[in-house]
Design an enzyme around this catalytic site. Sequence first.
Site, PDB file in Angstrom:
ATOM      1  N   ARG A   1      91.666  86.652 -16.701  1.00 45.48           N
ATOM      2  CA  ARG A   1      90.492  86.046 -16.352  1.00 45.48           C
ATOM      3  C   ARG A   1      90.660  85.321 -15.121  1.00 45.48           C
ATOM      4  O   ARG A   1      91.562  84.490 -15.094  1.00 45.48           O
ATOM      5  CB  ARG A   1      89.583  85.243 -17.333  1.00 45.48           C
ATOM      6  CG  ARG A   1      88.724  86.293 -18.295  1.00 45.48           C
ATOM      7  CD  ARG A   1      87.544  86.986 -17.451  1.00 45.48           C
ATOM      8  NE  ARG A   1      86.514  87.437 -18.579  1.00 45.48           N
ATOM      9  CZ  ARG A   1      86.703  88.692 -18.832  1.00 45.48           C
ATOM     10  NH1 ARG A   1      87.482  89.704 -18.542  1.00 45.48           N
ATOM     11  NH2 ARG A   1      85.477  89.054 -19.511  1.00 45.48           N
TER      12      ARG A   1
ATOM     13  N   HIS B   1      88.673  93.781 -10.122  1.00 49.61           N
ATOM     14  CA  HIS B   1      88.321  93.633 -11.902  1.00 49.61           C
ATOM     15  C   HIS B   1      88.076  95.034 -12.290  1.00 49.61           C
ATOM     16  O   HIS B   1      87.121  95.360 -12.992  1.00 49.61           O
ATOM     17  CB  HIS B   1      87.171  92.752 -11.871  1.00 49.61           C
ATOM     18  CG  HIS B   1      87.403  92.182 -13.310  1.00 49.61           C
ATOM     19  ND1 HIS B   1      86.831  90.823 -13.370  1.00 49.61           N
ATOM     20  CD2 HIS B   1      87.808  92.562 -14.443  1.00 49.61           C
ATOM     21  CE1 HIS B   1      86.996  90.491 -14.760  1.00 49.61           C
ATOM     22  NE2 HIS B   1      87.699  91.511 -15.576  1.00 49.61           N
TER      23      HIS B   1
ATOM     24  N   GLU C   1      84.219  86.228  -7.849  1.00 48.23           N
ATOM     25  CA  GLU C   1      84.137  87.766  -7.952  1.00 48.23           C
ATOM     26  C   GLU C   1      82.683  88.276  -7.448  1.00 48.23           C
ATOM     27  O   GLU C   1      81.578  87.617  -8.165  1.00 48.23           O
ATOM     28  CB  GLU C   1      84.300  88.284  -9.378  1.00 48.23           C
ATOM     29  CG  GLU C   1      85.829  88.274  -9.755  1.00 48.23           C
ATOM     30  CD  GLU C   1      86.128  88.443 -10.867  1.00 48.23           C
ATOM     31  OE1 GLU C   1      85.328  89.565 -11.639  1.00 48.23           O
ATOM     32  OE2 GLU C   1      87.578  88.614 -11.290  1.00 48.23           O
TER      33      GLU C   1
END
Length: 322
Positions: free
Chosen positions: A235, A283, A264
Amino acid sequence: MSARPTIILHTDKPAGALAVLAETHPDLDVHGCDTYADLPALIERTSAEVVYSIRFDGTPRYPRQALVESPTVRWVSIGGSGTDHLGRWDPTHVTVTNSAGVAAGMLAEYALGAMLSFSLDLRGFERRQQARQWGGGRVEPIEGKTVLIIGLGKTGEAVARRARAMGMRTLGIRSRPKPMPSLDEVHGPDALPALIGRADFIVCCVPLLPTTRGLLGEAAFAAMKPSAVLIDISRGGVVDEAALLSALDNGRIKGAALDVFTTEPLPAEHLLWGYDNVAVTPHCAAVYDGWDIKSVRMFADNLARYRKGQPLENVVNPERGY
């Protein structure tokens, strides 16, 4: 808990999820929701008891309060493995489960692919190909190399199995150390400073918790081999990006493959875009064709347990984050 709970499927692709529930639990009242904004009102209007939810539009707008503080919601089933976007919740009020393992194999293949890409210098050969340059570069085996896997949940275990099959030495860190079939050594978190200097590849698989935020910072990078490669499939926030940039600028590591970031989408002006020895992916390492349906089927199986009053699988402890 009721035998016939009202269900909400909160996902950007509700049609497939609705079809799975129509097949597996045709007697239930099931609603689809494909936006963050509409979820709170839908929960209130339907008095939903169970919500299956995917974080499909980032974290800042995620309607966590509507899920974990609702007077009617008793179970939140997260479609992925991470639950940090829920913040803290009261487990006496709402049970949270995740879909740990739904993408473990894919994430492990991403990690193995990154290791092979660096050992085979694929990015360097691609640059030479674009320049129509013959010669230069070299390949080296990953057989005999050492990989340190930080976090030995289902993803970490999957990485270890694949690395072992490639003839690598496997070291691992988990909060509660115990022998594991695919690991040569398993240690607790306190062993990180001693282990990280032994690794040719460091694969980060831990959840984002207060104890893991900034886990890989200046001290960790200073202890790495100059030939080490970092692979982050955890993460954003576990790796201190400022410390990583400093390590890259000073040649303290060979490179990195990064699928997660503190912010992000990664801003266009972010410095990480500009390094030849850094692979940036959006991601997406856990996103493969059919993962969402597999996740919903895992939820449907758990829902059968819920309706029978049986213990749920993959219950997340809010103190541990997994």
